[in-house]
Design an enzyme around this catalytic site. Structure first.
Site, PDB file in Angstrom:
ATOM      1  N   LYS A 136      50.229  31.650  22.244  1.00  0.00           N
ATOM      2  CA  LYS A 136      48.769  31.396  22.479  1.00  0.00           C
ATOM      3  C   LYS A 136      48.450  30.151  22.026  1.00  0.00           C
ATOM      4  O   LYS A 136      48.926  29.634  21.434  1.00  0.00           O
ATOM      5  CB  LYS A 136      48.149  32.613  21.578  1.00  0.00           C
ATOM      6  CG  LYS A 136      46.727  33.004  22.202  1.00  0.00           C
ATOM      7  CD  LYS A 136      47.168  34.240  23.083  1.00  0.00           C
ATOM      8  CE  LYS A 136      45.568  34.750  23.468  1.00  0.00           C
ATOM      9  NZ  LYS A 136      45.709  35.979  24.339  1.00  0.00           N
TER      10      LYS A 136
ATOM     11  N   GLY B 194      31.740  41.074  29.366  1.00  0.00           N
ATOM     12  CA  GLY B 194      32.389  39.755  30.046  1.00  0.00           C
ATOM     13  C   GLY B 194      33.184  40.028  30.998  1.00  0.00           C
ATOM     14  O   GLY B 194      32.875  41.358  31.903  1.00  0.00           O
TER      15      GLY B 194
ATOM     16  N   GLY C  88      30.458  44.094  24.802  1.00  0.00           N
ATOM     17  CA  GLY C  88      30.974  43.132  25.537  1.00  0.00           C
ATOM     18  C   GLY C  88      31.016  43.260  26.830  1.00  0.00           C
ATOM     19  O   GLY C  88      32.026  43.985  27.457  1.00  0.00           O
TER      20      GLY C  88
HETATM   21  P1  NAD Z   1      34.686  37.006  28.081  1.00  0.00           P
HETATM   22  O1  NAD Z   1      34.526  35.719  27.396  1.00  0.00           O
HETATM   23  O2  NAD Z   1      34.610  37.002  29.680  1.00  0.00           O
HETATM   24  O3  NAD Z   1      33.763  38.212  27.807  1.00  0.00           O
HETATM   25  C1  NAD Z   1      33.496  38.594  26.243  1.00  0.00           C
HETATM   26  C2  NAD Z   1      31.944  39.267  26.145  1.00  0.00           C
HETATM   27  O4  NAD Z   1      31.628  39.928  24.833  1.00  0.00           O
HETATM   28  C3  NAD Z   1      30.946  37.810  26.259  1.00  0.00           C
HETATM   29  O5  NAD Z   1      29.761  38.408  27.160  1.00  0.00           O
HETATM   30  C4  NAD Z   1      30.361  37.994  24.946  1.00  0.00           C
HETATM   31  O6  NAD Z   1      28.822  37.612  24.856  1.00  0.00           O
HETATM   32  C5  NAD Z   1      30.553  39.638  24.302  1.00  0.00           C
HETATM   33  N1  NAD Z   1      30.414  39.815  22.976  1.00  0.00           N
HETATM   34  C6  NAD Z   1      31.361  39.071  22.264  1.00  0.00           C
HETATM   35  N2  NAD Z   1      31.202  39.525  20.822  1.00  0.00           N
HETATM   36  C7  NAD Z   1      30.387  40.495  21.132  1.00  0.00           C
HETATM   37  C8  NAD Z   1      29.882  41.540  20.031  1.00  0.00           C
HETATM   38  N3  NAD Z   1      30.047  41.509  18.808  1.00  0.00           N
HETATM   39  N4  NAD Z   1      28.802  42.402  20.406  1.00  0.00           N
HETATM   40  C9  NAD Z   1      28.589  42.526  21.969  1.00  0.00           C
HETATM   41  N5  NAD Z   1      28.960  41.544  22.835  1.00  0.00           N
HETATM   42  C10 NAD Z   1      29.806  40.514  22.251  1.00  0.00           C
HETATM   43  O7  NAD Z   1      36.021  37.677  27.668  1.00  0.00           O
HETATM   44  P2  NAD Z   1      36.899  38.812  28.567  1.00  0.00           P
HETATM   45  O8  NAD Z   1      37.897  37.934  29.509  1.00  0.00           O
HETATM   46  O9  NAD Z   1      36.106  39.858  29.173  1.00  0.00           O
HETATM   47  O10 NAD Z   1      37.993  39.392  27.185  1.00  0.00           O
HETATM   48  C11 NAD Z   1      37.295  40.437  26.326  1.00  0.00           C
HETATM   49  C12 NAD Z   1      38.377  40.507  25.367  1.00  0.00           C
HETATM   50  O11 NAD Z   1      39.618  41.018  25.887  1.00  0.00           O
HETATM   51  C13 NAD Z   1      38.770  39.467  24.451  1.00  0.00           C
HETATM   52  O12 NAD Z   1      39.059  39.778  23.494  1.00  0.00           O
HETATM   53  C14 NAD Z   1      40.194  39.041  25.229  1.00  0.00           C
HETATM   54  O13 NAD Z   1      40.975  38.203  24.267  1.00  0.00           O
HETATM   55  C15 NAD Z   1      40.752  40.348  25.561  1.00  0.00           C
HETATM   56  N6  NAD Z   1      41.528  40.467  26.589  1.00  0.00           N
HETATM   57  C16 NAD Z   1      41.170  40.012  27.770  1.00  0.00           C
HETATM   58  C17 NAD Z   1      41.994  40.007  28.946  1.00  0.00           C
HETATM   59  C18 NAD Z   1      41.719  39.237  30.444  1.00  0.00           C
HETATM   60  O14 NAD Z   1      42.209  39.779  31.235  1.00  0.00           O
HETATM   61  N7  NAD Z   1      40.656  38.670  30.278  1.00  0.00           N
HETATM   62  C19 NAD Z   1      43.378  40.320  28.850  1.00  0.00           C
HETATM   63  C20 NAD Z   1      43.854  41.002  27.431  1.00  0.00           C
HETATM   64  C21 NAD Z   1      42.670  40.895  26.517  1.00  0.00           C
END
Ligand code: NAD
Length: 341
Positions: A78, A176, A174
């Protein structure tokens, strides 16, 4: 830091600075025994440099377990770039990070993660070929969301007796890249959505498009629901927050949801079924790894469809052994990663 590396069995930690672009980056390589260490690159603010290194080390360990349980010939790694508010040229920053990745000669392969985009990956690709999820390869988030959705069905079957999600209340923390795509699939399956995000715009969108009910970020964890789906950042399950949960199961995409394994036992004691994060969220890794290898979508989809089966297997072991699914998943992964110990 050495103590944490030893306790997590992290192989190496690499640091780089580039004053010209403002780059301050960490790459943690947890394990390379099955293949190169693949894992995303975060671009986030941290309270101090040590927190960034700890984040990279813990996340890299999760990637090793994720790859092992997904049956991918990869190790775990990572990267973290510490967000610098004074950076003027983002493209140059990511290209400098690409040069850092290149110094490891393919031992680490990078990918999109929180705070980074496919465009950032294109900038990295100017300096190294050891990068996935470029604009040409695509964002893995929809594939992560597909795996989480299928995993939520398995979780509902194991805990509530049916994989039919219609009429269930799911709280998505979240919205995202993954959380919103997951919410769309849940909505299509007839779920009543409760949502929160620090970004009000995302919440408004979910209200308009998915008939979601907004809940204040700090209140979501204690809002009654069937399934709580953490899709924000990690470490949200601790002694205090677990006591507040009012759900039958926790199943979401966030990495490193548990602050430690004892928290999994607390969930178990409360009768809350926990979907181990690195099992349910492995869709993104599967997508980037197979895409990087040049596989076509049908192969990738077939591999993704194994996520709910793997989760069901973990739940079956957990029930038979009267242990938390998190402990079962860790034992299964460690047996694969360290077959001789
Ligand atoms: P992202 O940054 O696009 O979205 C995260 C969202 O969560 C943001 O909009 C943020 O404002 C919101 N957020 C953060 N903490 C919060 C809280 N306590 N309460 C409410 N909202 C909150 O990230 P993503 O790509 O959607 O990934 C989300 C999670 O999934 C992360 O932990 C990431 O490591 C994990 N993940 C992502 C992927 C992927 O393919 N993108 C794969 C495996 C794991």
């Amino acid at each position: 830091m050495f103590a944490l590396m030893q306790s997590t069995r992290t192989q190496s930690l690499h640091l780089a600075v580039d004053p010209a672009t403002g780059l301050k980056a960490v790459i943690a390589i947890h394990n390379e025994s099955a293949g190169p260490a693949l894992g995303g690159c975060r671009y986030l603010a941290y309270p101090d440099d040590e927190s960034a290194m700890i984040d990279a080390i813990r996340l890299a360990q999760g990637m090793t377990y994720k790859a092992a349980l997904a049956g991918l010939p990869l190790g775990g790694g990572k990267a973290v770039i510490i967000r610098n508010p004074h950076v003027e040229n983002r493209a140059a920053l990511f290209e400098a990070f690409g040069r850092f990745v290149e110094t490891l000669h393919g031992r680490y392969i990078t990918a999109i993660d929180s705070g980074t985009s496919t465009i950032d990956m294109d900038c990295i690709a100017q300096a190294t070929q050891h990068v996935t999820s470029t604009t040409a390869q695509g964002d893995p988030s929809p594939h992560t969301a597909m795996g989480v959705f299928a995993g939520i069905r398995s979780t509902a079957l194991a805990r509530l007796g049916s994989s039919n999600l219609e009429g269930l209340r799911v709280a998505v923390q979240g919205l995202g890249n993954v959380g919103f795509a997951l919410a769309e699939q849940l909505y299509a399956a007839g779920v009543d959505l409760l949502v929160s995000d620090h970004d009000e715009g995302r919440v408004q969108l979910a209200m308009q498009q998915l008939n979601a009910k907004p809940v204040a970020a700090e209140a979501l964890i204690s809002t009654p629901c069937d399934i709580f789906a953490p899709c924000g950042l990690g470490s949200i399950l601790n002694g205090q927050s677990v006591a507040q949960l009012r759900c039958a199961a926790v199943a979401g995409s966030a990495n490193n949801q548990l602050t430690n394994l004892q928290i999994a036992d607390q969930l178990e004691a409360r009768g809350i079924l926990y979907a181990p994060d690195y099992v349910i969220n492995s869709g993104g890794l599967i997508y980037v790894a197979l895409k990087h290898r040049g596989e076509d979508l049908s192969i990738i989809t077939a591999h993704l469809s194994r996520i709910p089966l793997r989760l069901t297997e973990v739940y079956a072991h957990a029930q038979a052994e009267k242990r938390s699914p998190a402990r079962v998943a860790e034992s299964l992964a460690e047996r694969l990663v360290y077959p001789h110990s």
